[in-house]
Write a protein that holds these residues in place. Structure first.
Motif, PDB file in Angstrom:
ATOM      1  N   ASP A 179      -9.622  -5.232  -0.761  1.00 10.52           N
ATOM      2  CA  ASP A 179      -8.818  -4.006  -0.670  1.00 10.52           C
ATOM      3  C   ASP A 179      -7.385  -4.246  -1.138  1.00 10.52           C
ATOM      4  O   ASP A 179      -6.775  -3.369  -1.777  1.00 10.52           O
ATOM      5  CB  ASP A 179      -8.797  -3.483   0.772  1.00 10.52           C
ATOM      6  N   LYS A 227      -7.335  -4.357  -4.819  1.00  6.99           N
ATOM      7  CA  LYS A 227      -7.543  -3.029  -5.396  1.00  6.99           C
ATOM      8  C   LYS A 227      -6.231  -2.247  -5.543  1.00  6.99           C
ATOM      9  O   LYS A 227      -6.188  -1.249  -6.262  1.00  6.99           O
ATOM     10  CB  LYS A 227      -8.536  -2.229  -4.546  1.00  6.99           C
ATOM     11  N   THR A 228      -5.165  -2.700  -4.864  1.00  8.72           N
ATOM     12  CA  THR A 228      -3.859  -2.054  -5.031  1.00  8.72           C
ATOM     13  C   THR A 228      -3.245  -2.396  -6.382  1.00  8.72           C
ATOM     14  O   THR A 228      -2.268  -1.776  -6.805  1.00  8.72           O
ATOM     15  CB  THR A 228      -2.879  -2.487  -3.926  1.00  8.72           C
ATOM     16  N   THR A 245       3.293  -3.485  -7.174  1.00 11.91           N
ATOM     17  CA  THR A 245       2.011  -4.196  -7.249  1.00 11.91           C
ATOM     18  C   THR A 245       1.923  -5.116  -8.466  1.00 11.91           C
ATOM     19  O   THR A 245       0.939  -5.837  -8.620  1.00 11.91           O
ATOM     20  CB  THR A 245       0.833  -3.195  -7.288  1.00 11.91           C
ATOM     21  N   LYS A 249       0.821  -1.215   0.000  1.00  8.62           N
ATOM     22  CA  LYS A 249       0.000   0.000   0.000  1.00  8.62           C
ATOM     23  C   LYS A 249       0.854   1.264   0.000  1.00  8.62           C
ATOM     24  O   LYS A 249       0.439   2.316  -0.512  1.00  8.62           O
ATOM     25  CB  LYS A 249      -0.935  -0.001   1.205  1.00  8.62           C
TER      26      LYS A 249
END
Length: 218
Positions: A108, A111-112, A82, A76
């Protein structure tokens, strides 16, 4: 939806977790590590890093604060690319929380931009693979639910077992596996060998042993 063959040339991080020391000294570490290496070879990927959470339970999310948690934070924060592929043996390596808590955290992470592979079912998880795909979403929820239920039942059995031992200790019913020759194995009381001039002394020793046994389980 991506397939393992579509990941060729990408770099990977494998994550292995086990909740007890016995599993570490047994097959869990070897199995998870070797399977991750074999998958990378098969898919033409480069295994960049291996992360282990030794003796960390996922039932209450402890692993999300340990090695896995640090990896998530680095992803994050942009420290970890990623475009990496995170390899898990199964979804229960990631979490055994209730699906209500586990699923949002999992999504979540996707979603990165991270891609996650679960080796047991050979699924490739991406944010796109879950959007508009109810079947894929439900499959993951079922896996998470089964993992949580298994851990919950195991936790309940363990609590019940220790509660039973504590109750027996308070009642003086705890037995030790190895006893002196003058103590009966089944009754934990004095046997015929204790019938001698010093039996009073032996009785006192037997009482002390029983007291130690009970206090050790309290």
């Amino acid at each position: 939806m991506l397939q393992p063959r579509d990941l060729k040339g990408r770099r990977a991080i494998s994550y292995a977790r086990w909740s007890s020391g016995a599993q570490a000294s047994g097959d869990s570490l070897r199995r998870q590590s070797e399977n991750a290496v074999a998958f990378c070879v098969e898919a033409g990927m480069v295994l960049d890093t291996e992360i282990f959470d030794n003796g960390v339970s996922a039932f209450k999310g402890a692993n999300l604060e340990a090695g896995l948690g640090k990896l998530v934070d680095n992803i994050k924060a942009g420290i970890v690319d990623t475009n990496m592929v995170l390899i898990l043996e199964n979804l229960d390596r990631y979490s055994r929380l209730d699906p209500v808590d586990a699923l949002p955290r999992f999504i979540d992470l996707l979603k990165t931009g991270l891609t996650i592979v679960t080796l047991q079912d050979r699924r490739v998880h991406t944010e796109e693979s879950y959007r508009g795909n109810l079947g894929n979403l439900m499959q993951s929820i079922v896996h998470m639910s089964l993992a949580n239920e298994e851990s919950r039942k195991k936790s309940e059995r363990t609590r019940a077992e220790w509660a039973s031992r504590a109750a027996k200790a308070r009642q003086g019913k705890v037995k030790v596996s190895k006893v002196p020759f003058w103590i009966d194995q089944k009754t934990q009381g004095l046997n015929s060998r204790a019938d001698c001039p010093s039996s009073d002394h032996l009785a006192q020793i037997g009482s002390q042993i029983s007291g130690v046994s009970a206090s050790s389980w309290g």
